[in-house]
Scaffold this motif. Structure first.
Motif, short mmCIF file in Angstrom:
data_model
loop_
_atom_site.label_atom_id
_atom_site.label_comp_id
_atom_site.label_asym_id
_atom_site.label_seq_id
_atom_site.Cartn_x
_atom_site.Cartn_y
_atom_site.Cartn_z
N VAL A 115 -11.78 -3.56 18.67
CA VAL A 115 -13.05 -3.80 19.35
C VAL A 115 -13.72 -5.04 18.76
N ASN A 116 -13.76 -5.11 17.44
CA ASN A 116 -14.38 -6.27 16.79
C ASN A 116 -13.65 -7.57 17.13
N ALA A 117 -12.32 -7.50 17.21
CA ALA A 117 -11.52 -8.69 17.50
C ALA A 117 -11.82 -9.22 18.90
N GLY A 118 -12.12 -8.31 19.83
CA GLY A 118 -12.37 -8.72 21.20
C GLY A 118 -13.83 -8.96 21.52
N THR A 119 -14.69 -8.79 20.54
CA THR A 119 -16.12 -8.97 20.76
C THR A 119 -16.52 -10.41 20.47
N ALA A 125 -15.89 1.62 22.00
CA ALA A 125 -16.93 1.18 21.08
C ALA A 125 -18.09 2.17 21.04
N GLN A 126 -18.52 2.63 22.22
CA GLN A 126 -19.63 3.59 22.28
C GLN A 126 -19.24 4.90 21.62
N GLU A 127 -18.01 5.34 21.87
CA GLU A 127 -17.51 6.58 21.27
C GLU A 127 -17.49 6.51 19.75
N LEU A 128 -17.21 5.32 19.22
CA LEU A 128 -17.10 5.14 17.77
C LEU A 128 -18.41 4.70 17.13
N GLY A 129 -19.48 4.72 17.91
CA GLY A 129 -20.80 4.40 17.35
C GLY A 129 -21.09 2.92 17.24
N MET A 130 -20.32 2.08 17.90
CA MET A 130 -20.52 0.63 17.86
C MET A 130 -21.44 0.24 19.01
N LYS A 131 -22.68 0.65 18.90
CA LYS A 131 -23.63 0.57 20.01
C LYS A 131 -24.07 -0.85 20.35
N ASP A 132 -23.82 -1.79 19.48
CA ASP A 132 -24.24 -3.17 19.74
C ASP A 132 -23.29 -3.90 20.69
N VAL A 133 -22.10 -3.34 20.92
CA VAL A 133 -21.13 -3.99 21.80
C VAL A 133 -21.60 -3.89 23.23
#
Length: 210
Positions: free
Chosen positions: A140-144, A196-204
């Motif tokens: 997720v981070n790599a594609g953000t 991302a949302q499932e893993l708590g990465m709400k800023d994506v």
């Protein structure tokens, strides 16, 4: 029988029957696109060094280069229950045919990408010490992109390089269709946003193409 099993049974049929569109040539990479520094299906181009060790970890999670399965990689990262729920959600959103095209499109993208990398003299290193949700978060981070939006093209650029990404898109456009390529990018944007949302990465943020 699980939802993913039913979908994967039809995957190769759906992808293999895609026709090469006469208009596909109009969608090829050209000088104007390169000057705009945007990928074909949206989002900025990443032109730095690829994260080959992370790519190797993804390939390992999906069963290896010879029999890579993106669905298997998702299960390895997120667990069967979460993947089944996401596939059901995507199927309701896009329909089974497009989800099948997405899953097989990801398998094809990795296959074509590794082939193109080999032709360029690039070998994957030892996989990064990443698995499960840590690997999912890393992807997720790599594609953000810098604006916090996840873009499939940005991830593919980082996976093997923008040049190889473009070669893989040309391969898919020629051997299957532009629409199948677009569907793969589109649903990956949505799927990885959901992850991302499932893993708590709400800023994506969710890409415009979804």
């Amino acid at each position: 029988m699980k939802t993913t099993t039913l979908l994967l049974a039809a995957t190769m049929v759906t992808f293999a029957t895609g026709s090469v569109l006469a208009a596909d040539v109009d969608h090829s990479m050209d000088a104007q696109q390169q000057q705009s520094a945007m990928n074909m299906f949206g989002g900025p181009i990443y032109s730095g060094d690829p994260a080959l060790d992370v790519t190797a970890a993804l390939v390992k999670a999906g069963g290896g280069a010879e029999k890579f399965s993106f669905a298997q990689a998702l299960v390895a990262m997120l667990g069967q229950k979460t993947v089944d729920a996401e596939v059901a959600k995507l199927t309701k959103q896009y329909g089974a045919d497009e989800v099948n095209t997405f899953l097989s499109g990801m398998d094809a993208a990795i296959g074509f990408g590794l082939k193109r990398a080999t032709e360029a003299g690039i070998s994957l290193p030892e996989p990064a010490d990443l698995s499960g949700t840590e690997l999912a978060k890393t992807l997720v981070n790599a594609g953000t992109a810098p604006d916090s939006t996840f873009w499939s093209g940005y991830l593919f650029d980082k996976a093997l390089s923008n040049n190889i990404h473009n070669q893989v898109m040309a391969d898919i456009n020629a051997k299957v269709s532009y629409e199948a390529d677009k569907t793969t990018h589109k649903i990956l944007n949505q799927a990885m946003y959901d992850v991302a949302q499932e893993l708590g990465m709400k800023d994506v943020k969710l890409a415009d193409l979804h």
